[in-house]
Motif scaffolding. Structure first.
Motif, PDB file in Angstrom:
ATOM      1  N   LEU A  65       0.830  -1.197   0.000  1.00  0.00           N
ATOM      2  CA  LEU A  65       0.000   0.000   0.000  1.00  0.00           C
ATOM      3  C   LEU A  65       0.867   1.251   0.000  1.00  0.00           C
ATOM      4  O   LEU A  65       0.634   2.186  -0.773  1.00  0.00           O
ATOM      5  CB  LEU A  65      -0.925  -0.006   1.214  1.00  0.00           C
ATOM      6  N   LEU A  66       1.876   1.282   0.877  1.00  0.00           N
ATOM      7  CA  LEU A  66       2.752   2.445   0.957  1.00  0.00           C
ATOM      8  C   LEU A  66       3.518   2.651  -0.354  1.00  0.00           C
ATOM      9  O   LEU A  66       3.740   3.779  -0.790  1.00  0.00           O
ATOM     10  CB  LEU A  66       3.731   2.289   2.123  1.00  0.00           C
ATOM     11  N   ALA A  67       3.902   1.537  -0.989  1.00  0.00           N
ATOM     12  CA  ALA A  67       4.641   1.639  -2.254  1.00  0.00           C
ATOM     13  C   ALA A  67       3.778   2.217  -3.367  1.00  0.00           C
ATOM     14  O   ALA A  67       4.300   2.815  -4.317  1.00  0.00           O
ATOM     15  CB  ALA A  67       5.161   0.263  -2.654  1.00  0.00           C
ATOM     16  N   SER A  68       2.453   2.064  -3.248  1.00  0.00           N
ATOM     17  CA  SER A  68       1.550   2.571  -4.282  1.00  0.00           C
ATOM     18  C   SER A  68       1.199   4.040  -4.077  1.00  0.00           C
ATOM     19  O   SER A  68       0.606   4.661  -4.961  1.00  0.00           O
ATOM     20  CB  SER A  68       0.256   1.744  -4.290  1.00  0.00           C
ATOM     21  N   GLY A  69       1.540   4.579  -2.912  1.00  0.00           N
ATOM     22  CA  GLY A  69       1.085   5.920  -2.547  1.00  0.00           C
ATOM     23  C   GLY A  69       1.961   7.037  -3.077  1.00  0.00           C
ATOM     24  O   GLY A  69       3.056   6.821  -3.606  1.00  0.00           O
TER      25      GLY A  69
END
Length: 210
Positions: A65-69
């Motif tokens: 999730l953090l990598a997609s943000g």
């Protein structure tokens, strides 16, 4: 303890993921047939939201999730225009912000993955009642009722669960309608690139339009 969550939006899925991670028997029922079939653009997760999600989902889900943000600190200050395109002002300095923007569809899909086989799609809830033992029971428009030790209503604005508990409607129209859409960067003119820049923007129109 068996928990039934009515509604598989972001809230219902986050709860379902957290309960499952802690060993509860949980079932999330959602009327959509595809978790990717959802509205919305992006959602901002501040430090509190990120901390809560870390408690609810496995680290590998949180990492994806953090990598997609998109980190707010990497973009320019938000801009506000009037309906004629004249700049009215800017939002606060975001250089120290720990918040991120994530795509709502991506967030929902990752939370659905965390819930796993506890997510049941294409299930439209018609009501809430009690079984012969007095336990809460969820009724469906097409399917057998499901009993549980606890039923949680996460089914949005027109919540069937909330209406059952309140004995009537729990909301009324506010007269506000929202529309959203997407435009590819390659379809913007050089002038639009320069005006919009890497930031959020809002154009203020008449009679509450924006």
């Amino acid at each position: 303890m068996r928990v039934v969550v009515v509604g598989g939006g972001i809230g219902g899925l986050a709860l379902g993921a957290g309960l499952r991670r802690r060993g509860f028997e949980v079932a999330v029922f959602e009327r959509d047939t595809d978790v990717a079939a959802t509205g919305g653009y992006h959602i901002t997760l501040d430090e509190r939201a990120q901390s809560a999600l870390k408690d609810l989902v496995e680290p590998k889900i949180m990492q994806r999730l953090l990598a997609s943000g998109s980190a707010l600190r990497l973009r320019e200050r938000d801009a506000f225009w009037d309906r004629r395109g004249r700049l009215l002002g800017h939002g606060p300095d975001l250089s120290d912000s720990a918040s991120i923007d994530v795509d709502r569809i991506t967030l929902r899909m990752l939370l659905a993955e965390a819930v796993g086989d506890g997510l049941h799609l294409g299930c439209s809830v018609s009501g809430v009642g009690h079984d012969d033992q007095g336990a809460p029971r969820v009724l469906f428009t097409d399917g057998a009722p499901v009993s549980a030790d606890l039923v949680v209503g996460a089914d949005g604005t027109h919540s069937v669960v909330a209406r059952h508990l309140a004995g009537g409607p729990t909301n009324s129209p506010a007269g506000i309608i929202g529309f959203s859409g997407r435009t590819l960067r390659r379809d913007l003119s050089p002038g639009e690139h320069q005006r919009l820049r890497p930031r959020s923007g809002l154009a203020i129109g008449p009679r509450g339009a924006a």
